[in-house]
Design a protein around this motif. Structure first.
Motif, PDB file in Angstrom:
ATOM      1  N   ILE A 151      35.623  40.992 -60.192  1.00 15.88           N
ATOM      2  CA  ILE A 151      35.034  41.080 -61.704  1.00 15.88           C
ATOM      3  C   ILE A 151      34.057  42.310 -61.667  1.00 15.88           C
ATOM      4  N   PRO A 152      33.056  42.241 -60.530  1.00 17.44           N
ATOM      5  CA  PRO A 152      32.068  43.523 -60.655  1.00 17.44           C
ATOM      6  C   PRO A 152      32.991  44.705 -60.318  1.00 17.44           C
ATOM      7  N   ALA A 153      33.792  44.791 -59.757  1.00 15.30           N
ATOM      8  CA  ALA A 153      34.555  46.109 -59.437  1.00 15.30           C
ATOM      9  C   ALA A 153      34.915  46.598 -60.916  1.00 15.30           C
ATOM     10  N   ILE A 154      35.481  45.704 -61.766  1.00 19.42           N
ATOM     11  CA  ILE A 154      36.165  46.302 -62.967  1.00 19.42           C
ATOM     12  C   ILE A 154      35.136  46.661 -64.011  1.00 19.42           C
ATOM     13  N   GLN A 155      33.893  45.707 -63.912  1.00 20.91           N
ATOM     14  CA  GLN A 155      32.715  46.170 -64.890  1.00 20.91           C
ATOM     15  C   GLN A 155      32.021  47.344 -64.372  1.00 20.91           C
ATOM     16  N   ALA A 156      31.903  47.537 -63.150  1.00 22.13           N
ATOM     17  CA  ALA A 156      31.284  48.972 -62.734  1.00 22.13           C
ATOM     18  C   ALA A 156      32.051  50.131 -62.848  1.00 22.13           C
ATOM     19  N   GLY A 157      33.421  50.095 -63.380  1.00 18.75           N
ATOM     20  CA  GLY A 157      34.215  51.176 -63.383  1.00 18.75           C
ATOM     21  C   GLY A 157      34.758  51.605 -62.102  1.00 18.75           C
ATOM     22  N   ARG A 158      34.827  50.855 -61.027  1.00 20.85           N
ATOM     23  CA  ARG A 158      35.205  51.353 -59.548  1.00 20.85           C
ATOM     24  C   ARG A 158      36.627  51.277 -59.735  1.00 20.85           C
ATOM     25  N   VAL A 159      37.203  50.379 -60.412  1.00 24.90           N
ATOM     26  CA  VAL A 159      38.570  50.615 -60.754  1.00 24.90           C
ATOM     27  C   VAL A 159      38.957  50.302 -62.093  1.00 24.90           C
ATOM     28  N   ASP A 160      40.337  50.888 -62.437  1.00 27.73           N
ATOM     29  CA  ASP A 160      40.949  50.721 -63.785  1.00 27.73           C
ATOM     30  C   ASP A 160      41.464  49.193 -64.154  1.00 27.73           C
ATOM     31  N   MET A 161      41.666  48.604 -63.093  1.00 29.72           N
ATOM     32  CA  MET A 161      42.219  47.217 -63.297  1.00 29.72           C
ATOM     33  C   MET A 161      42.295  46.652 -61.782  1.00 29.72           C
ATOM     34  N   VAL A 162      42.523  45.281 -61.963  1.00 29.94           N
ATOM     35  CA  VAL A 162      42.808  44.436 -60.793  1.00 29.94           C
ATOM     36  C   VAL A 162      44.030  43.816 -61.069  1.00 29.94           C
ATOM     37  N   VAL A 163      45.034  44.071 -59.918  1.00 29.59           N
ATOM     38  CA  VAL A 163      46.220  43.134 -59.652  1.00 29.59           C
ATOM     39  C   VAL A 163      46.187  42.434 -58.481  1.00 29.59           C
ATOM     40  N   ARG A 164      45.810  41.198 -58.506  1.00 27.21           N
ATOM     41  CA  ARG A 164      45.346  40.754 -57.154  1.00 27.21           C
ATOM     42  C   ARG A 164      45.438  38.915 -57.254  1.00 27.21           C
ATOM     43  N   THR A 165      46.595  38.572 -57.537  1.00 31.76           N
ATOM     44  CA  THR A 165      46.795  37.033 -57.570  1.00 31.76           C
ATOM     45  C   THR A 165      45.657  36.548 -58.298  1.00 31.76           C
ATOM     46  N   MET A 166      45.129  36.921 -59.667  1.00 28.92           N
ATOM     47  CA  MET A 166      44.062  36.736 -60.347  1.00 28.92           C
ATOM     48  C   MET A 166      44.270  35.860 -61.469  1.00 28.92           C
ATOM     49  N   THR A 167      43.797  34.531 -61.444  1.00 32.11           N
ATOM     50  CA  THR A 167      44.061  33.567 -62.331  1.00 32.11           C
ATOM     51  C   THR A 167      43.066  33.972 -63.618  1.00 32.11           C
ATOM     52  N   ILE A 168      43.807  33.665 -64.700  1.00 34.84           N
ATOM     53  CA  ILE A 168      43.073  33.810 -65.850  1.00 34.84           C
ATOM     54  C   ILE A 168      42.581  32.446 -66.402  1.00 34.84           C
ATOM     55  N   ASN A 169      41.355  32.638 -66.548  1.00 32.86           N
ATOM     56  CA  ASN A 169      40.896  31.100 -66.977  1.00 32.86           C
ATOM     57  C   ASN A 169      39.595  31.585 -68.104  1.00 32.86           C
ATOM     58  N   CYS A 170      38.762  30.291 -68.524  1.00 29.60           N
ATOM     59  CA  CYS A 170      38.081  30.723 -69.539  1.00 29.60           C
ATOM     60  C   CYS A 170      36.707  31.326 -69.136  1.00 29.60           C
ATOM     61  N   ALA A 171      36.265  31.137 -67.955  1.00 30.19           N
ATOM     62  CA  ALA A 171      35.055  31.781 -67.342  1.00 30.19           C
ATOM     63  C   ALA A 171      35.258  33.201 -67.133  1.00 30.19           C
ATOM     64  N   ARG A 172      36.465  33.729 -66.808  1.00 23.26           N
ATOM     65  CA  ARG A 172      36.809  34.966 -66.725  1.00 23.26           C
ATOM     66  C   ARG A 172      36.910  36.110 -67.911  1.00 23.26           C
ATOM     67  N   ILE A 173      37.703  35.238 -68.753  1.00 27.36           N
ATOM     68  CA  ILE A 173      37.706  35.999 -70.110  1.00 27.36           C
ATOM     69  C   ILE A 173      36.679  36.273 -70.923  1.00 27.36           C
ATOM     70  N   ARG A 174      35.308  35.601 -70.504  1.00 27.10           N
ATOM     71  CA  ARG A 174      34.158  36.247 -70.846  1.00 27.10           C
ATOM     72  C   ARG A 174      33.667  37.621 -70.405  1.00 27.10           C
ATOM     73  N   ASP A 175      34.144  37.919 -69.270  1.00 26.11           N
ATOM     74  CA  ASP A 175      33.555  38.945 -68.592  1.00 26.11           C
ATOM     75  C   ASP A 175      34.724  40.178 -68.552  1.00 26.11           C
ATOM     76  N   VAL A 176      35.742  40.024 -68.539  1.00 19.61           N
ATOM     77  CA  VAL A 176      37.083  40.972 -68.390  1.00 19.61           C
ATOM     78  C   VAL A 176      38.123  40.722 -69.382  1.00 19.61           C
ATOM     79  N   ALA A 177      39.039  41.594 -69.484  1.00 19.49           N
ATOM     80  CA  ALA A 177      39.979  41.423 -70.503  1.00 19.49           C
ATOM     81  C   ALA A 177      41.367  41.128 -69.497  1.00 19.49           C
ATOM     82  N   PHE A 178      42.171  40.303 -69.889  1.00 17.41           N
ATOM     83  CA  PHE A 178      43.289  40.015 -69.359  1.00 17.41           C
ATOM     84  C   PHE A 178      44.599  40.507 -70.073  1.00 17.41           C
ATOM     85  N   SER A 179      45.752  40.647 -69.258  1.00 16.60           N
ATOM     86  CA  SER A 179      47.309  41.071 -69.970  1.00 16.60           C
ATOM     87  C   SER A 179      47.697  39.311 -70.234  1.00 16.60           C
ATOM     88  N   ALA A 180      48.755  39.480 -70.391  1.00 15.73           N
ATOM     89  CA  ALA A 180      49.667  38.250 -70.755  1.00 15.73           C
ATOM     90  C   ALA A 180      49.913  37.906 -69.452  1.00 15.73           C
TER      91      ALA A 180
END
Length: 347
Positions: A151-180
């Protein structure tokens, strides 16, 4: 009061030498890490320090079906995609945070004979996204990122996206946007075959459990221990930057069990025949592509790509599953397929 179990530490495991060799080779071929994760007794905090616990608790109560909180697909370009396309020369690449140590998901095969090549299910998806956006499946700059730095890498703009077996959950959708969702899994226990641990149950009492810092596994264990679903005496203090580090600690006898996504645990069991999955999955989770909160055009575009990826029977989701995951998860992919996507987020 439950009497403490004696520590059962297998000796002379055959997987240790092989894994040590793999880790050394991985370091030789390693990408430059964008951040260094901390290894300690508790997971690092990632984001949202200014938000009160009460506000977060209320947000969690209002959050339902986080895997559906995404935008409808669109092939249209917007400001985020335009910025990616405007990169020139060698910099005209999609910058993606990935793992390089998750067997069959995002990893470097030391026997491939090709220096620097990343392989796996997640990597196939990254190539598909790059091909659609930039017209070149190899127009990718991979950045290896520890679990707790996604999440910090996304928010700081170090990456355009993260594709890394990342679970979509309530805590994370407050901080980043997810695909389907692009994959369905659930938390499971990994332990030595000789271990008395039988699954996510009372057999974990007085056992040391390893998880990756910042992972859904740790937050689940923490919550379940408070509610009594996990024995209070279970030691969940061992956290590591990357999930593979848990397997190494298990091999060395430093912990009794690992809790992680079943899809990852199955791959780790394939790496070391002395360990196995114990019991069934005890949660249901979905992997998604994570992006910046305001990157609406990129989220919509990735969702459009996922529609095509899932529907492509020749070189899409099913083909990638057969290539990378059928050996560890079984030939029948039905249990791993996410449900038909729903796009409930409107802005």
């Amino acid at each position: 009061m439950t009497a403490p179990h004696p520590r059962t530490r297998p000796k002379g495991w055959g997987g240790v030498g092989a894994m040590a060799t793999a880790c050394v080779l991985a370091l030789v071929f390693a990408l430059v890490l964008t951040c260094t994760g901390s290894q300690g007794r508790s997971p690092a905090k990632t984001t949202g320090e200014s938000v009160s616990h009460a506000e977060r608790a209320q947000a969690d109560e209002e959050c339902t079906a986080p895997e559906k909180q995404t935008l409808a697909p669109s092939a249209a370009d917007g400001p985020t995609i335009a910025a990616i396309k405007s990169r020139r020369g060698e910099k005209r690449k999609l910058i993606v945070g990935v793992d390089q140590n998750s067997y069959r998901w995002g990893y470097r095969d030391p026997n491939s004979g090709e220096s620097g090549r990343l392989e796996g299910f997640d990597i196939d998806l990254v190539h598909r996204i790059a091909e659609d956006i930039l017209g070149d499946r190899d127009a990718v700059q991979f950045k290896a990122i520890p679990t707790d730095q996604r999440i910090p890498a996304i928010q700081a703009g170090r990456v355009d996206m993260v594709v890394r077996t990342m679970t979509i959950n309530c805590a994370r959708i407050r901080d980043v946007a997810f695909s389907a969702p692009y994959f369905k899994t659930g938390q499971q226990v990994l332990a030595p075959k000789s271990s008395p641990v039988t699954g996510y149950d009372a057999s974990l009492a007085d056992r040391e459990i390893c998880t990756a810092a910042g992972s859904t596994a740790y937050s689940t264990l923490e919550a379940d221990r408070k509610t009594g679903r996990l024995p209070e005496s279970a030691d969940i203090g061992t956290t590591v930057p990357n999930q593979l580090d848990c397997l190494v600690r298990l091999q060395l006898g430093e912990v009794d069990a690992v809790v992680t996504d079943g899809a990852l645990a199955a791959s780790q069991a394939a790496q070391d025949p002395t360990v196995e999955l114990k019991g069934a999955a005890f949660t249901t989770e979905y992997y998604g592509v994570a992006m910046k909160k305001d990157a609406d055009d990129l989220v919509r575009r990735v969702n459009r790509i996922l529609v095509d990826f899932r529907g492509d029977t020749a070189g899409g989701w099913e083909s990638s599953y057969a290539s990378w995951l059928s050996a560890t998860l079984g030939r029948d992919s039905a249990a791993s397929k996410p449900p038909a996507p729903q796009y409930l987020r409107t802005s």
